[in-house]
Design a protein around this motif. Structure first.
Motif, PDB file in Angstrom:
ATOM      1  N   GLN A 142      40.142  39.778  38.255  1.00 19.66           N
ATOM      2  CA  GLN A 142      41.291  39.015  38.713  1.00 19.66           C
ATOM      3  C   GLN A 142      41.405  37.654  38.037  1.00 19.66           C
ATOM      4  O   GLN A 142      42.409  36.953  38.220  1.00 19.66           O
ATOM      5  N   VAL A 169      45.796  40.710  34.602  1.00 19.99           N
ATOM      6  CA  VAL A 169      46.510  40.658  35.883  1.00 19.99           C
ATOM      7  C   VAL A 169      47.866  39.971  35.846  1.00 19.99           C
ATOM      8  O   VAL A 169      48.612  40.033  36.824  1.00 19.99           O
ATOM      9  N   GLN A 197      44.693  33.599  46.206  1.00 17.98           N
ATOM     10  CA  GLN A 197      45.101  34.722  45.367  1.00 17.98           C
ATOM     11  C   GLN A 197      45.846  34.153  44.161  1.00 17.98           C
ATOM     12  O   GLN A 197      47.071  34.094  44.127  1.00 17.98           O
ATOM     13  N   ILE A 239      50.714  42.995  42.909  1.00 18.82           N
ATOM     14  CA  ILE A 239      49.613  42.477  43.692  1.00 18.82           C
ATOM     15  C   ILE A 239      49.892  42.719  45.164  1.00 18.82           C
ATOM     16  O   ILE A 239      50.970  42.404  45.668  1.00 18.82           O
ATOM     17  N   TRP A 266      43.746  46.023  45.100  1.00 12.73           N
ATOM     18  CA  TRP A 266      44.169  44.739  44.532  1.00 12.73           C
ATOM     19  C   TRP A 266      45.166  44.935  43.404  1.00 12.73           C
ATOM     20  O   TRP A 266      46.112  44.171  43.268  1.00 12.73           O
ATOM     21  N   PHE A 267      44.905  45.903  42.543  1.00 14.95           N
ATOM     22  CA  PHE A 267      45.664  46.053  41.301  1.00 14.95           C
ATOM     23  C   PHE A 267      46.506  47.317  41.397  1.00 14.95           C
ATOM     24  O   PHE A 267      45.987  48.431  41.400  1.00 14.95           O
TER      25      PHE A 267
END
Length: 631
Positions: A61, A67, A84, A74, A349-350
């Motif tokens: 991240q 990212v 974040q 996200i 997360w991704f």
């Protein structure tokens, strides 16, 4: 007893050498003398490890190439207990007060690469003091550090554009005038980076001696591939004849961007890429072909292979990888919940976007909007999976046409509603994990705060199918190194540079892209477009092949941290980053409800976002340091 780089790196990270806080580090005066730091071979190897430990961590991240592009979205509840940063960037854009992902400074998710360069300079200037280090090993270590120094300069240039050149460290006695450095023109920065690599390459080994102890150390294939990437980047429209930055003229009256395109830069890039290929081949590096002891069909093997190109540790295609990478964290941040025992381990997360699902080719190896046999206009309509596609999808499942009749890389890269997930304890293709992404299902939407994909897609490519759950919430990964450069990347760089350097594509342009396509189970470019595209002549022109090569890169290297950098250097980032971020309605409990397109809001992407901002405090301290436009 030999001290490996990995062990030395752990020592450095635990204790470490202190470093100056300013980006423009000078020779440190608050640590032991250089004579002590470099007193012997073991001490020098610790300093060598310190030069390695700030390589940006692609696959995490904290690395913007991974990212901060348009390929991932996200989760709104991701890691709720911590900031974040990648979500902040997507929703609110960047800033100059404390820039997000600042690799100029050590703030907001970044890592201070100027400090890394300082460490490299210190090593080069002092390693001769190690009393029991023989001359051969010393020259090899210096070559490794020069390669790292080149990479750090390139990474900064890739983000910020023109940068200062840190040929050597400034002494503590440096005057105010010496410290007030200027950014140098792009062409000078590129020239210096290439000079470092040309000095390093002859003294680097072709391969590391011990993959367990020394994987990730700089070798001749790595340095040659880095040189190719730098020259391809320098030849690309962002840095070659870009009129957008004509106003970037510093206080000396020096223009930092060339505004006249130089076609010869593509020739130099092609030569460097071909040299990198030849050196890689000499080292035994070749395109990966997955072999398995499990009894699976060729179709399933092609699907598995897509992920194993990334996840099969130290495989034969790897030119450079992060050897100490935490692949377990990446797997659990991209996988669906496959079983109730997985609920408290996975956390999405991704998340891949709908755009990525549309990117991959049809089964005929051409873009779905070009394929004469593909029902493109009906791709969003519900349909039933036919039995003939049972290797890729669940027969009889109701899904959208978009998921049918796609190339193997589509099914290997993405977890889709109605698809399969091979491995993780199920290694028979007749007993794979079925994906049902409707609300309330095991792999579907709205399970808790984080346990679902907000677009209804998962990244399958970044998992090793040999990882397994051994009990409730107990996940045992088959760890892998994350690839920074692999051979297919260099093949495609060569095809791109060669195509741009010629009036029209030749056999070599086709050959190197076709090697990648054939490994993926597709016909060559000319045959595919002749037989299946509405534009059969497209591969015969430079412009047509440019589009084909670019899409091939975006597909083959998807989710590996290349896309953002490629879109920027092609000057396509503004177009792509401002397209809608879309997925399916994960609150849908029926196919009709699920397959409603949902658009997610992200900040507008403008020309100022192309080059990262330098922190405002730094610009105020150094009036010679020109800020990037728009900031």
């Amino acid at each position: 007893m030999r001290l490996s780089i990995k062990i030395a790196l752990c020592i450095i990270m635990a204790g470490g050498l202190t470093a100056c806080s300013n980006y423009l580090d000078v020779v440190p005066d608050n640590i032991a003398t250089m004579d002590h730091v470099f007193k012997d071979r073991v001490s020098a190897q610790r300093a060598l490890a310190n030069c390695y430990n700030k390589i940006p961590r692609t696959g995490t991240q904290n690395e913007p190439g991974f990212v901060a592009g348009d390929d991932l979205w996200i989760h709104q509840f991701v890691d709720a207990g911590r900031r974040q940063i990648f979500r902040e960037l997507a929703l609110n854009g960047n800033n100059v007060t404390r820039p997000l992902f600042s690799y100029w400074h050590n703030v907001e998710g970044g890592s201070a690469l100027w400090r890394a360069i300082r460490d490299c300079n210190t090593f080069i200037e002092n390693v001769h003091k190690a009393r029991d280090l023989d001359s051969f090993e010393r020259e090899q270590w210096i070559a490794e550090v020069k390669t790292l120094k080149a990479w750090y300069h390139f990474y900064l240039m890739q983000m910020y554009g023109p940068i200062p050149i840190a040929r050597e460290n400034l002494p503590v006695s440096a005057s105010t005038e010496e410290i007030m450095v200027y950014r140098e023109p792009i062409d000078e920065v590129v020239g210096y980076i290439v000079e470092l690599l040309d000095e390093a390459i002859p003294n680097l080994s072709l391969q590391v001696d011990n993959m367990v102890a020394d994987a990730g150390r700089m070798t001749r294939p790595i340095a040659a591939a880095i040189k190719a990437r730098i020259l391809v980047t320098a030849a690309s429209p962002l840095f070659n004849g870009n009129q957008d930055y004509a106003s970037m003229i510093d206080g000396r009256g020096i223009a930092l961007f060339n505004t006249v395109e130089d076609p010869n830069k593509w020739t130099l890039a092609a030569e460097a890429a071909k040299e990198a290929i030849d050196i890689a081949h000499e080292a035994g590096i070749r395109l990966y072909q997955h072999q398995t002891t499990f009894n699976v069909s060729d179709e399933t093997l092609k699907v598995i292979q897509v992920g194993q190109i990334v996840a099969d540790k130290f495989n034969e295609e790897r030119i450079w990888g992060l050897s100490d990478f935490d692949s377990r964290a990446l797997e659990l941040a991209t996988m669906p919940r496959l079983h109730s025992d997985h609920e408290n381990v996975v956390y999405q997360w991704f998340i891949p976007t709908l755009k990525m699902a549309e990117l991959f080719y049809s089964e005929n190896g051409v873009p779905i909007e070009e394929d004469v046999d593909y029902a493109y206009d009906d791709r969003m309509a519900l349909t039933i999976v036919p039995e003939e596609l049972h290797h890729y999808l669940q027969p009889g499942y109701r899904t959208v046409g978009l998921h049918l009749h796609r190339e193997p890389r589509f099914y290997g890269a993405l977890g889709v509603d109605g698809g399969w997930w091979f491995g993780v304890g199920r290694n028979s293709e007749n007993e794979q994990w079925p994906l049902n992404i409707k609300k309330g299902s095991m792999t579907g939407g709205m399970i808790g705060n984080q346990r679902y994909s907000p677009t209804a897609y998962y990244i399958k490519k970044l998992s090793n199918y040999l990882s397994v759950y051994t009990g409730k919430d107990t996940y045992v990964p088959k760890r892998f190194d994350f690839p920074l450069i692999r051979l297919a990347d260099v093949y495609l760089m060569y095809a791109e540079a060669l195509n741009e350097s010629l009036p029209a594509p030749d056999a070599n342009v086709y050959h190197y892209i076709d090697l990648v396509r054939q490994r993926a189970g597709l016909r060559g470019v000319v045959d595919s477009w002749t037989l299946s595209s509405r534009f059969p002549q497209k591969p015969t022109t430079k412009e047509g092949m440019r589009d084909i090569i670019q899409q091939e890169r975006l597909i083959e290297l998807s989710f590996e941290g290349h896309r953002l950098w490629d879109l920027r250097r092609w000057k396509k980032a503004i177009e792509y980053m401002n397209q809608p971020v879309q997925g399916w309605n994960v609150q849908g409990e029926t196919p009709q409800d699920l397959y409603q397109v949902v658009t997610h809001t992200r900040s507008q992407y403008t020309i100022r976002d192309i080059l990262w901002p330098i922190m405002q405090d730094e610009v105020l301290r150094n009036s010679n340091l020109l800020q990037n436009p728009g900031w």
